[in-house]
Each structure stands twice: as C-alpha cells, then as structure tokens.
Design a protein around this motif. Structure first.
Motif, PDB file in Angstrom:
ATOM      1  N   VAL A 116       0.837  -1.200   0.000  1.00  0.00           N
ATOM      2  CA  VAL A 116       0.000   0.000   0.000  1.00  0.00           C
ATOM      3  C   VAL A 116       0.871   1.249   0.000  1.00  0.00           C
ATOM      4  N   TYR A 117       1.919   1.252   0.816  1.00  0.00           N
ATOM      5  CA  TYR A 117       2.830   2.397   0.864  1.00  0.00           C
ATOM      6  C   TYR A 117       3.433   2.667  -0.518  1.00  0.00           C
ATOM      7  N   GLY A 118       3.781   1.606  -1.225  1.00  0.00           N
ATOM      8  CA  GLY A 118       4.340   1.753  -2.569  1.00  0.00           C
ATOM      9  C   GLY A 118       3.296   1.952  -3.643  1.00  0.00           C
ATOM     10  N   GLN A 119       2.026   2.115  -3.251  1.00  0.00           N
ATOM     11  CA  GLN A 119       0.901   2.355  -4.155  1.00  0.00           C
ATOM     12  C   GLN A 119       0.746   1.248  -5.194  1.00  0.00           C
ATOM     13  N   LYS A 120       1.049   0.022  -4.779  1.00  0.00           N
ATOM     14  CA  LYS A 120       0.769  -1.131  -5.624  1.00  0.00           C
ATOM     15  C   LYS A 120      -0.662  -1.618  -5.416  1.00  0.00           C
ATOM     16  N   ALA A 121      -1.328  -1.028  -4.430  1.00  0.00           N
ATOM     17  CA  ALA A 121      -2.729  -1.341  -4.157  1.00  0.00           C
ATOM     18  C   ALA A 121      -3.405  -0.072  -3.660  1.00  0.00           C
ATOM     19  N   ASP A 122      -4.706   0.043  -3.922  1.00  0.00           N
ATOM     20  CA  ASP A 122      -5.454   1.212  -3.450  1.00  0.00           C
ATOM     21  C   ASP A 122      -5.602   1.183  -1.936  1.00  0.00           C
ATOM     22  N   LEU A 123      -5.699  -0.011  -1.393  1.00  0.00           N
ATOM     23  CA  LEU A 123      -5.818  -0.182   0.056  1.00  0.00           C
ATOM     24  C   LEU A 123      -5.561  -1.642   0.395  1.00  0.00           C
TER      25      LEU A 123
END
Length: 285
Positions: free
Chosen positions: A101-108
C-alpha cells in the motif's frame, strides 16, 4: 489649449475601454472527484492487497473463490464505488501487505492488519472494524514448571522462555514491549507456532484472542496440552490500510464503517463462521 484637449481626449478614451473579465476558459477546471477516488474510478476497479496465506475467517480461498470477513468488506467498498474488485496476494508477511500500500501497488489493504504507530508513519489507517485483546497459547507443562508456587498472573507478568510469533507481524513488536524478558521465536505461519507449543518446543505462542480461541474450537485434540490466556490490559485494533496521500478515500472508508449496523466482536465473528470450522476440523492432524 490644444495640448490639454488632446490629453483629455486620450484620458477619456482610456477610461472608456471596458475592463476585461476573466475568461471561463482560463479558469482551472474543477475535478469531478478527488484525485485519489478518481484514480479508482478511472481504472474501473478497486485493488486490495491481502496476505498470500489464508487466515480464516478473515480471508480464505475456497476452490478458487475468495471469502471471509475482510473479503466481504472489500467487495462492499468496491460495490459502493461502482467498480470491480481486484485482490492481489503477492505479500508473504503482514508488513509486506502494508508496504504494498505504501508503494501504491494497491489502493488499500484489508488483511487483518493491526494499527501500530510504526506503520502509521508510512500509511493511513481507517477507524478499527474489529477490536481484540491480545492472548497467549501456553504449554501447560512448561508454564507449570515456570510458575513454581507463584500465581499465574505473576508468572505471566514476568514471562520468560521462548515465545512464538508470526514472522513479519505486529506481534513481534508487541512481544518485545509486553514481555521484554521472553525470547522471540519467529515462525512462517501461525500453525507452525501452534504446533511448536503443542510439542513443547516453546513455552507459548502470542497473538490476538480470536486466533487463540480459534485453536480451541478447531483443535479439541490438543486441549490437554494447551492453556489459553487473554490479556485484559492489551488491545489489537484491525483497520483498513491506505496510502498516506489518500485522504478522501480514507474518509469514504470511514464513513462506510460508521454505517455498519452491527459492530463486530471476536465471538460474533467466530459464530458467523462456525460452519467453516466444522468443515475444516477433519483436516487437522
């Protein structure tokens, strides 16, 4: 005289020029949605990070179909946004779920993630959707040897020996804070830690009370070797994880959680998925 008249003419001419109003085309366009929500809508899907290993009743893969409390929550959020749901399960530890999530590989992420101050330095957390106490699953024989005439409360306060936790979970830090004299033993899975307690390889395993109670429900064969202890002065809050920049999506998630008519508790969750434990019990060794 002529010069004064010319000056007056020029002044009048200048004053008669109408003031230019800002053109509508030069004004910045107002986005239809906040950027973090718009990104999800543009993709047409909500990408949710979930741990790679099943953790019933929160998330489990049954014949290729994901189910569980966290999956149900993720599907409802996607439905409310009017998009499809994409679940990614590349993370092998809870910390790796947070990093995705921190790396924005997922929305949440909705993956039985505990809210901790260390994680909150990098990501945002929703309000908790489940609060639990922390607990110990102890080997009866080993804890009896350590008690040596003292009360169980005194023994637990001064807990020593080897205590198992899941590698890369929040309980590594919880154990260091709560029982500084215990020796931490990290295991790839909770099942590995439980088996180590049953065999007597370690004194205890440390996790939330739901997992402790779940062992009792699913493993009646080991009841004589094990004892469960819930720590009344501790709390483990589970929450949705979002990127630090997703302020509006966070508000959306919080508002949805506020609309839930029934608040989850450890016992209601275990009861809701009681049939799952029945089907799984024959698979236990």
């Amino acid at each position: 005289m002529a010069s004064s008249q010319a000056t007056a003419t020029r002044t009048a001419s200048t004053g008669s020029t109408p003031a230019r109003s800002p053109s509508s085309s030069s004004a910045p366009a107002i986005p239809a949605m906040p950027p973090d929500v718009q990104r999800v809508l543009d993709k047409g899907k909500l990408t949710v990070a979930v741990l790679g290993q099943d953790n019933a009743p929160f998330f489990m893969d049954e014949a290729g179909q994901m189910s569980g409390l966290d999956i149900q929550l993720a599907r409802t959020l996607a439905d409310q946004l009017g998009v499809s749901l994409e679940i990614i399960r590349t993370a092998q530890t809870f910390d790796q779920v947070v990093e995705a999530v921190y790396g924005q590989k997922a929305d949440l992420a909705i993956s039985k993630i505990s809210r901790t101050l260390k994680r909150a330095q990098r990501v945002r957390f929703s309000r908790p959707y489940l609060r639990m106490r922390q607990g110990l699953l102890v080997n009866r024989l080993q804890v009896a040897e350590q008690t040596q005439g003292r009360s169980m409360i005194a023994t637990i306060r001064d807990l020593r020996g080897q205590v198992g936790v899941i590698k890369g979970s929040s309980y590594v830090g919880f154990l260091q804070q709560k029982f500084p004299q215990a020796n931490i033993v990290e295991y790839p899975t909770w099942e590995d830690a439980v088996e180590a307690v049953v065999r007597g390889d370690i004194l205890a395993a440390y996790r939330d009370e739901l997992e402790i109670k779940k062992v009792v429900r699913t493993r009646p064969d080991v009841a004589l070797q094990l004892q469960t202890i819930a720590l009344t002065d501790t709390q483990d809050s589970l929450a949705v994880v979002l990127p630090w920049s997703s302020t509006h999506l966070l508000a959306f998630v919080d508002q949805y959680l506020d609309t839930l008519t029934a608040q989850y508790t450890v016992d209601t969750v275990l009861d809701e998925y009681a049939n799952y434990w029945v089907t799984q019990r024959p698979q236990q060794p």
